[in-house]
Motif scaffolding. Structure first.
Motif, mmCIF file in Angstrom:
data_model
loop_
_atom_site.group_PDB
_atom_site.id
_atom_site.type_symbol
_atom_site.label_atom_id
_atom_site.label_comp_id
_atom_site.label_asym_id
_atom_site.label_seq_id
_atom_site.Cartn_x
_atom_site.Cartn_y
_atom_site.Cartn_z
ATOM 1 N N SER A 30 0.806 -1.219 0.000
ATOM 2 C CA SER A 30 0.000 0.000 0.000
ATOM 3 C C SER A 30 0.837 1.265 0.000
ATOM 4 O O SER A 30 0.299 2.355 -0.170
ATOM 5 C CB SER A 30 -0.949 -0.005 1.199
ATOM 6 O OG SER A 30 -0.204 -0.024 2.399
ATOM 7 N N LEU A 31 2.135 1.163 0.188
ATOM 8 C CA LEU A 31 3.000 2.330 0.219
ATOM 9 C C LEU A 31 3.574 2.683 -1.143
ATOM 10 O O LEU A 31 4.373 3.625 -1.258
ATOM 11 C CB LEU A 31 4.157 2.097 1.204
ATOM 12 C CG LEU A 31 3.740 1.851 2.650
ATOM 13 C CD1 LEU A 31 4.980 1.686 3.527
ATOM 14 C CD2 LEU A 31 2.866 2.980 3.181
ATOM 15 N N TYR A 32 3.175 1.938 -2.159
ATOM 16 C CA TYR A 32 3.728 2.150 -3.494
ATOM 17 C C TYR A 32 2.643 2.547 -4.490
ATOM 18 O O TYR A 32 1.512 2.047 -4.431
ATOM 19 C CB TYR A 32 4.383 0.868 -4.006
ATOM 20 C CG TYR A 32 5.630 0.462 -3.250
ATOM 21 C CD1 TYR A 32 5.538 -0.254 -2.063
ATOM 22 C CD2 TYR A 32 6.888 0.802 -3.723
ATOM 23 C CE1 TYR A 32 6.675 -0.624 -1.363
ATOM 24 C CE2 TYR A 32 8.030 0.433 -3.045
ATOM 25 C CZ TYR A 32 7.916 -0.278 -1.859
ATOM 26 O OH TYR A 32 9.046 -0.641 -1.170
ATOM 27 N N LEU A 47 4.143 -0.306 -20.369
ATOM 28 C CA LEU A 47 3.299 0.197 -19.285
ATOM 29 C C LEU A 47 1.899 0.441 -19.817
ATOM 30 O O LEU A 47 1.720 1.124 -20.829
ATOM 31 C CB LEU A 47 3.887 1.488 -18.723
ATOM 32 C CG LEU A 47 3.080 2.188 -17.640
ATOM 33 C CD1 LEU A 47 2.971 1.318 -16.397
ATOM 34 C CD2 LEU A 47 3.729 3.532 -17.295
ATOM 35 N N VAL A 48 0.916 -0.091 -19.125
ATOM 36 C CA VAL A 48 -0.478 0.047 -19.539
ATOM 37 C C VAL A 48 -1.201 1.092 -18.702
ATOM 38 O O VAL A 48 -1.937 1.930 -19.238
ATOM 39 C CB VAL A 48 -1.205 -1.309 -19.413
ATOM 40 C CG1 VAL A 48 -2.702 -1.153 -19.687
ATOM 41 C CG2 VAL A 48 -0.588 -2.334 -20.348
ATOM 42 N N ALA A 49 -1.001 1.053 -17.400
ATOM 43 C CA ALA A 49 -1.730 1.975 -16.515
ATOM 44 C C ALA A 49 -0.974 2.133 -15.211
ATOM 45 O O ALA A 49 -0.252 1.227 -14.783
ATOM 46 C CB ALA A 49 -3.139 1.459 -16.245
ATOM 47 N N ARG A 50 -1.182 3.265 -14.567
ATOM 48 C CA ARG A 50 -0.521 3.581 -13.292
ATOM 49 C C ARG A 50 -1.542 4.188 -12.337
ATOM 50 O O ARG A 50 -2.397 4.982 -12.762
ATOM 51 C CB ARG A 50 0.638 4.540 -13.515
ATOM 52 C CG ARG A 50 1.312 5.027 -12.246
ATOM 53 C CD ARG A 50 2.629 5.701 -12.568
ATOM 54 N NE ARG A 50 3.619 4.707 -12.993
ATOM 55 C CZ ARG A 50 4.814 5.025 -13.491
ATOM 56 N NH1 ARG A 50 5.148 6.290 -13.650
ATOM 57 N NH2 ARG A 50 5.649 4.069 -13.841
ATOM 58 N N ILE A 51 -1.392 3.836 -11.062
ATOM 59 C CA ILE A 51 -2.290 4.369 -10.038
ATOM 60 C C ILE A 51 -1.466 4.843 -8.853
ATOM 61 O O ILE A 51 -0.423 4.260 -8.529
ATOM 62 C CB ILE A 51 -3.329 3.304 -9.618
ATOM 63 C CG1 ILE A 51 -4.441 3.917 -8.768
ATOM 64 C CG2 ILE A 51 -2.671 2.127 -8.907
ATOM 65 C CD1 ILE A 51 -5.649 3.014 -8.602
ATOM 66 N N SER A 52 -1.921 5.903 -8.209
ATOM 67 C CA SER A 52 -1.194 6.463 -7.079
ATOM 68 C C SER A 52 -1.400 5.630 -5.821
ATOM 69 O O SER A 52 -2.264 4.742 -5.767
ATOM 70 C CB SER A 52 -1.656 7.894 -6.831
ATOM 71 O OG SER A 52 -2.964 7.889 -6.267
ATOM 72 N N ILE A 53 -0.631 5.954 -4.797
ATOM 73 C CA ILE A 53 -0.782 5.294 -3.510
ATOM 74 C C ILE A 53 -2.211 5.430 -2.997
ATOM 75 O O ILE A 53 -2.802 4.495 -2.459
ATOM 76 C CB ILE A 53 0.211 5.874 -2.497
ATOM 77 C CG1 ILE A 53 1.644 5.544 -2.902
ATOM 78 C CG2 ILE A 53 -0.081 5.357 -1.088
ATOM 79 C CD1 ILE A 53 2.706 6.260 -2.082
ATOM 80 N N GLY A 54 -2.789 6.590 -3.200
ATOM 81 C CA GLY A 54 -4.121 6.858 -2.688
ATOM 82 C C GLY A 54 -5.256 6.351 -3.557
ATOM 83 O O GLY A 54 -6.423 6.471 -3.186
ATOM 84 N N ILE A 70 -7.867 1.290 -14.024
ATOM 85 C CA ILE A 70 -7.058 0.747 -12.938
ATOM 86 C C ILE A 70 -7.643 1.198 -11.608
ATOM 87 O O ILE A 70 -8.139 2.324 -11.487
ATOM 88 C CB ILE A 70 -5.579 1.185 -13.081
ATOM 89 C CG1 ILE A 70 -4.697 0.450 -12.070
ATOM 90 C CG2 ILE A 70 -5.441 2.699 -12.973
ATOM 91 C CD1 ILE A 70 -3.192 0.673 -12.309
ATOM 92 N N SER A 71 -7.602 0.303 -10.640
ATOM 93 C CA SER A 71 -8.077 0.642 -9.295
ATOM 94 C C SER A 71 -7.299 -0.219 -8.300
ATOM 95 O O SER A 71 -6.577 -1.135 -8.693
ATOM 96 C CB SER A 71 -9.582 0.401 -9.161
ATOM 97 O OG SER A 71 -9.896 -0.962 -9.367
ATOM 98 N N ARG A 72 -7.456 0.096 -7.023
ATOM 99 C CA ARG A 72 -6.750 -0.665 -6.007
ATOM 100 C C ARG A 72 -7.563 -0.721 -4.735
ATOM 101 O O ARG A 72 -8.389 0.156 -4.474
ATOM 102 C CB ARG A 72 -5.363 -0.072 -5.739
ATOM 103 C CG ARG A 72 -5.379 1.288 -5.105
ATOM 104 C CD ARG A 72 -3.979 1.916 -5.075
ATOM 105 N NE ARG A 72 -3.075 1.168 -4.207
ATOM 106 C CZ ARG A 72 -1.749 1.377 -4.177
ATOM 107 N NH1 ARG A 72 -1.204 2.298 -4.959
ATOM 108 N NH2 ARG A 72 -0.989 0.669 -3.357
ATOM 109 N N ASP A 73 -7.283 -1.742 -3.945
ATOM 110 C CA ASP A 73 -7.875 -1.887 -2.620
ATOM 111 C C ASP A 73 -6.717 -2.144 -1.672
ATOM 112 O O ASP A 73 -6.212 -3.268 -1.584
ATOM 113 C CB ASP A 73 -8.877 -3.044 -2.611
ATOM 114 C CG ASP A 73 -9.610 -3.176 -1.296
ATOM 115 O OD1 ASP A 73 -9.107 -2.691 -0.256
ATOM 116 O OD2 ASP A 73 -10.686 -3.783 -1.281
ATOM 117 N N ASN A 74 -6.290 -1.110 -0.975
ATOM 118 C CA ASN A 74 -5.115 -1.242 -0.110
ATOM 119 C C ASN A 74 -5.377 -2.174 1.069
ATOM 120 O O ASN A 74 -4.451 -2.819 1.569
ATOM 121 C CB ASN A 74 -4.666 0.125 0.380
ATOM 122 C CG ASN A 74 -4.001 0.936 -0.710
ATOM 123 O OD1 ASN A 74 -3.517 0.394 -1.708
ATOM 124 N ND2 ASN A 74 -3.971 2.248 -0.537
ATOM 125 N N ALA A 75 -6.597 -2.265 1.499
ATOM 126 C CA ALA A 75 -6.918 -3.177 2.595
ATOM 127 C C ALA A 75 -6.720 -4.636 2.185
ATOM 128 O O ALA A 75 -6.445 -5.495 3.030
ATOM 129 C CB ALA A 75 -8.357 -2.965 3.054
#
Length: 116
Positions: A30-32, A47-54, A70-75
């Motif tokens: 989650s820190l990257y 490179l296809v896509a990039r997402i921020s830490i947040g 692109i999306s993320r779930d840090n949990a």
């Protein structure tokens, strides 16, 4: 270091959709900022896509803009790539990794094949 496991690939017809996942274990994922890459046969990894830490999408390759998200779930230590309106030229092995020059060991990737 994180161990990366990509999943969700498969065979899909042109115009179809897939959702890729990349789960990480063993590190502070989650820190990257995070990237999705792809590598087609005989081609360099791109490179296809990039997402921020947040969780803010930062950029997309021109070839996927408007079709991929692109999306993320840090949990869950997981990053996703929603791919819509797939084209044969999207066929490749897809990988995730940290954004920037510091990389985790590469995972095995997940194969996406777009064909009728």
């Amino acid at each position: 270091q994180a161990q990366l496991v990509e999943s969700g690939g498969g065979l899909v017809q042109p115009g179809g959709s897939l959702r890729l996942s990349c789960a990480a274990s063993g590190s502070s994922f989650s820190l990257y900022g995070l990237d999705w890459y792809r590598q087609a046969p005989g081609m360099e990894r791109e490179l296809v896509a990039r997402i921020s830490i947040g969780g803010t999408p930062l950029n997309y390759a021109d070839s996927v803009k408007g079709r991929f998200t692109i999306s993320r779930d840090n949990a869950k230590n997981t990053v996703y790539l929603q791919m819509n309106s797939l084209k044969p030229e999207d066929t490749a092995v897809y990988y995730c990794n940290a954004a920037g020059t510091t990389k985790f060991p590469w995972g095995q990737g997940t194969q996406v094949t777009v064909s009728s």
